[in-house]
Design a protein around this motif. Structure first.
Motif, PDB file in Angstrom:
ATOM      1  N   MET A   1      27.448  20.526 -29.517  1.00 23.54           N
ATOM      2  CA  MET A   1      28.353  21.071 -28.531  1.00 23.54           C
ATOM      3  C   MET A   1      28.278  22.603 -28.503  1.00 23.54           C
ATOM      4  O   MET A   1      28.312  23.204 -27.449  1.00 23.54           O
ATOM      5  N   LEU A   2      28.174  23.238 -29.668  1.00 21.67           N
ATOM      6  CA  LEU A   2      28.111  24.693 -29.712  1.00 21.67           C
ATOM      7  C   LEU A   2      26.882  25.203 -28.974  1.00 21.67           C
ATOM      8  O   LEU A   2      26.953  26.192 -28.253  1.00 21.67           O
ATOM      9  N   GLN A   3      25.755  24.508 -29.158  1.00 22.14           N
ATOM     10  CA  GLN A   3      24.534  24.920 -28.479  1.00 22.14           C
ATOM     11  C   GLN A   3      24.713  24.845 -26.961  1.00 22.14           C
ATOM     12  O   GLN A   3      24.190  25.676 -26.231  1.00 22.14           O
ATOM     13  N   ALA A   4      25.429  23.832 -26.496  1.00 21.03           N
ATOM     14  CA  ALA A   4      25.654  23.660 -25.059  1.00 21.03           C
ATOM     15  C   ALA A   4      26.442  24.840 -24.500  1.00 21.03           C
ATOM     16  O   ALA A   4      26.137  25.342 -23.415  1.00 21.03           O
ATOM     17  N   GLN A   5      27.446  25.299 -25.241  1.00 20.24           N
ATOM     18  CA  GLN A   5      28.248  26.442 -24.794  1.00 20.24           C
ATOM     19  C   GLN A   5      27.374  27.694 -24.702  1.00 20.24           C
ATOM     20  O   GLN A   5      27.475  28.456 -23.752  1.00 20.24           O
ATOM     21  N   VAL A   6      26.531  27.910 -25.709  1.00 23.67           N
ATOM     22  CA  VAL A   6      25.663  29.087 -25.709  1.00 23.67           C
ATOM     23  C   VAL A   6      24.646  28.991 -24.584  1.00 23.67           C
ATOM     24  O   VAL A   6      24.340  29.982 -23.920  1.00 23.67           O
ATOM     25  N   LEU A   7      24.151  27.780 -24.312  1.00 27.48           N
ATOM     26  CA  LEU A   7      23.222  27.585 -23.208  1.00 27.48           C
ATOM     27  C   LEU A   7      23.892  27.919 -21.873  1.00 27.48           C
ATOM     28  O   LEU A   7      23.283  28.538 -21.003  1.00 27.48           O
ATOM     29  N   GLU A   8      25.160  27.544 -21.732  1.00 24.12           N
ATOM     30  CA  GLU A   8      25.891  27.879 -20.505  1.00 24.12           C
ATOM     31  C   GLU A   8      26.068  29.388 -20.378  1.00 24.12           C
ATOM     32  O   GLU A   8      25.974  29.936 -19.288  1.00 24.12           O
ATOM     33  N   LEU A   9      26.316  30.061 -21.484  1.00 23.44           N
ATOM     34  CA  LEU A   9      26.436  31.517 -21.464  1.00 23.44           C
ATOM     35  C   LEU A   9      25.115  32.134 -21.032  1.00 23.44           C
ATOM     36  O   LEU A   9      25.072  33.019 -20.189  1.00 23.44           O
ATOM     37  N   LYS A  10      24.033  31.636 -21.597  1.00 24.14           N
ATOM     38  CA  LYS A  10      22.707  32.214 -21.361  1.00 24.14           C
ATOM     39  C   LYS A  10      22.159  31.864 -19.977  1.00 24.14           C
ATOM     40  O   LYS A  10      21.741  32.741 -19.226  1.00 24.14           O
ATOM     41  N   ALA A  11      22.147  30.596 -19.636  1.00 26.58           N
ATOM     42  CA  ALA A  11      21.484  30.151 -18.407  1.00 26.58           C
ATOM     43  C   ALA A  11      22.398  30.208 -17.184  1.00 26.58           C
ATOM     44  O   ALA A  11      21.998  30.687 -16.127  1.00 26.58           O
ATOM     45  N   LYS A  12      23.603  29.714 -17.333  1.00 27.52           N
ATOM     46  CA  LYS A  12      24.500  29.638 -16.179  1.00 27.52           C
ATOM     47  C   LYS A  12      25.412  30.850 -16.067  1.00 27.52           C
ATOM     48  O   LYS A  12      26.054  31.047 -15.042  1.00 27.52           O
ATOM     49  N   ARG A  13      25.499  31.626 -17.158  1.00 29.87           N
ATOM     50  CA  ARG A  13      26.344  32.817 -17.199  1.00 29.87           C
ATOM     51  C   ARG A  13      27.806  32.479 -16.913  1.00 29.87           C
ATOM     52  O   ARG A  13      28.505  33.227 -16.236  1.00 29.87           O
ATOM     53  N   ASN A  14      28.254  31.330 -17.452  1.00 27.04           N
ATOM     54  CA  ASN A  14      29.641  30.900 -17.294  1.00 27.04           C
ATOM     55  C   ASN A  14      30.590  31.674 -18.193  1.00 27.04           C
ATOM     56  O   ASN A  14      31.801  31.644 -17.978  1.00 27.04           O
ATOM     57  N   TYR A  15      30.058  32.313 -19.224  1.00 30.16           N
ATOM     58  CA  TYR A  15      30.880  33.058 -20.181  1.00 30.16           C
ATOM     59  C   TYR A  15      30.263  34.430 -20.420  1.00 30.16           C
ATOM     60  O   TYR A  15      29.046  34.584 -20.336  1.00 30.16           O
ATOM     61  N   ARG A  16      31.091  35.408 -20.759  1.00 32.17           N
ATOM     62  CA  ARG A  16      30.597  36.709 -21.184  1.00 32.17           C
ATOM     63  C   ARG A  16      30.361  36.690 -22.695  1.00 32.17           C
ATOM     64  O   ARG A  16      29.432  37.279 -23.201  1.00 32.17           O
ATOM     65  N   PHE A  17      31.270  35.979 -23.404  1.00 28.51           N
ATOM     66  CA  PHE A  17      31.133  35.908 -24.854  1.00 28.51           C
ATOM     67  C   PHE A  17      31.751  34.626 -25.386  1.00 28.51           C
ATOM     68  O   PHE A  17      32.550  33.981 -24.710  1.00 28.51           O
ATOM     69  N   ILE A  18      31.336  34.278 -26.606  1.00 29.85           N
ATOM     70  CA  ILE A  18      31.922  33.161 -27.342  1.00 29.85           C
ATOM     71  C   ILE A  18      32.151  33.652 -28.766  1.00 29.85           C
ATOM     72  O   ILE A  18      31.247  34.217 -29.382  1.00 29.85           O
ATOM     73  N   LYS A  72      20.837  40.961 -22.385  1.00 26.20           N
ATOM     74  CA  LYS A  72      20.376  40.486 -23.692  1.00 26.20           C
ATOM     75  C   LYS A  72      21.526  39.769 -24.367  1.00 26.20           C
ATOM     76  O   LYS A  72      22.682  40.158 -24.232  1.00 26.20           O
ATOM     77  N   ILE A  73      21.162  38.715 -25.100  1.00 32.33           N
ATOM     78  CA  ILE A  73      22.161  37.945 -25.833  1.00 32.33           C
ATOM     79  C   ILE A  73      22.232  38.489 -27.257  1.00 32.33           C
ATOM     80  O   ILE A  73      21.249  38.467 -27.987  1.00 32.33           O
ATOM     81  N   PHE A  74      23.412  38.967 -27.626  1.00 30.29           N
ATOM     82  CA  PHE A  74      23.655  39.500 -28.961  1.00 30.29           C
ATOM     83  C   PHE A  74      24.335  38.450 -29.828  1.00 30.29           C
ATOM     84  O   PHE A  74      25.226  37.732 -29.367  1.00 30.29           O
ATOM     85  N   PHE A  75      23.902  38.374 -31.072  1.00 30.93           N
ATOM     86  CA  PHE A  75      24.605  37.581 -32.090  1.00 30.93           C
ATOM     87  C   PHE A  75      25.255  38.600 -33.018  1.00 30.93           C
ATOM     88  O   PHE A  75      24.559  39.452 -33.581  1.00 30.93           O
ATOM     89  N   GLU A 101      20.484  27.546 -35.061  1.00 32.71           N
ATOM     90  CA  GLU A 101      20.897  26.489 -34.136  1.00 32.71           C
ATOM     91  C   GLU A 101      21.141  27.012 -32.722  1.00 32.71           C
ATOM     92  O   GLU A 101      21.172  26.246 -31.777  1.00 32.71           O
ATOM     93  N   LEU A 102      21.348  28.308 -32.601  1.00 33.32           N
ATOM     94  CA  LEU A 102      21.628  28.902 -31.295  1.00 33.32           C
ATOM     95  C   LEU A 102      20.329  29.402 -30.691  1.00 33.32           C
ATOM     96  O   LEU A 102      19.687  30.291 -31.223  1.00 33.32           O
ATOM     97  N   ASP A 103      19.951  28.845 -29.588  1.00 29.74           N
ATOM     98  CA  ASP A 103      18.705  29.235 -28.942  1.00 29.74           C
ATOM     99  C   ASP A 103      18.952  30.439 -28.040  1.00 29.74           C
ATOM    100  O   ASP A 103      19.973  30.512 -27.368  1.00 29.74           O
ATOM    101  N   GLY A 104      18.031  31.375 -28.030  1.00 29.43           N
ATOM    102  CA  GLY A 104      18.108  32.468 -27.072  1.00 29.43           C
ATOM    103  C   GLY A 104      18.722  33.755 -27.572  1.00 29.43           C
ATOM    104  O   GLY A 104      18.946  34.669 -26.794  1.00 29.43           O
ATOM    105  N   ILE A 105      19.011  33.844 -28.861  1.00 28.69           N
ATOM    106  CA  ILE A 105      19.554  35.078 -29.421  1.00 28.69           C
ATOM    107  C   ILE A 105      18.440  36.125 -29.418  1.00 28.69           C
ATOM    108  O   ILE A 105      17.351  35.877 -29.916  1.00 28.69           O
TER     109      ILE A 105
END
Length: 128
Positions: A1-18, A72-75, A101-105
């Protein structure tokens, strides 16, 4: 589930941060807070817990010297000096596994006080 949220942030830009936290009893990482796409970096930093460790993913938009819009996606591994030693150890030992586990950092940042994750530091890390 966490990966899905990060994917939405990255690809769909539904979130600014998590912002994530470790539930010590359940021994798993959970989502603590999400920011809407229109949130500012300042509102993000205000969400970081003052005396507790956490992880965060932030989608940083910027303009290159060639006038190109990019992001850019920051961790961010947040481990304030005022947090419990046990908590700092738990977050430090879990960070690499969780980050894998987080793709795209694209950029990683370790911060122990707010000045270490200031907007100037973020801008400096995108190699403008």
């Amino acid at each position: 589930m966490l990966q899905a949220q990060v994917l939405e942030l990255k690809a769909k830009r539904n979130y600014r941060f998590i912002v994530f936290k470790i539930d010590e009893k359940a021994q798993q990482v959970t989502i603590d807070m999400v920011g809407n796409p229109e949130e500012t970096y300042d509102s993000f930093t205000k969400c970081m817990p003052e005396n507790e460790c956490s992880y965060a993913v932030y989608d940083f938009d910027f303009t290159t010297p060639e006038n190109c819009q990019k992001s850019k996606i920051f961790f961010i591994a947040w481990s304030p000096d005022t947090s419990r030693v046990r908590s700092k150890m738990l977050y430090a030992s879990s960070k690499d596994r969780f980050k894998r586990e987080l793709d795209g950092i694209q950029v990683e940042l370790q911060a122990t006080d707010p000045t270490e994750m200031s907007l100037d530091i973020i801008k400096g890390r995108v190699n403008l």
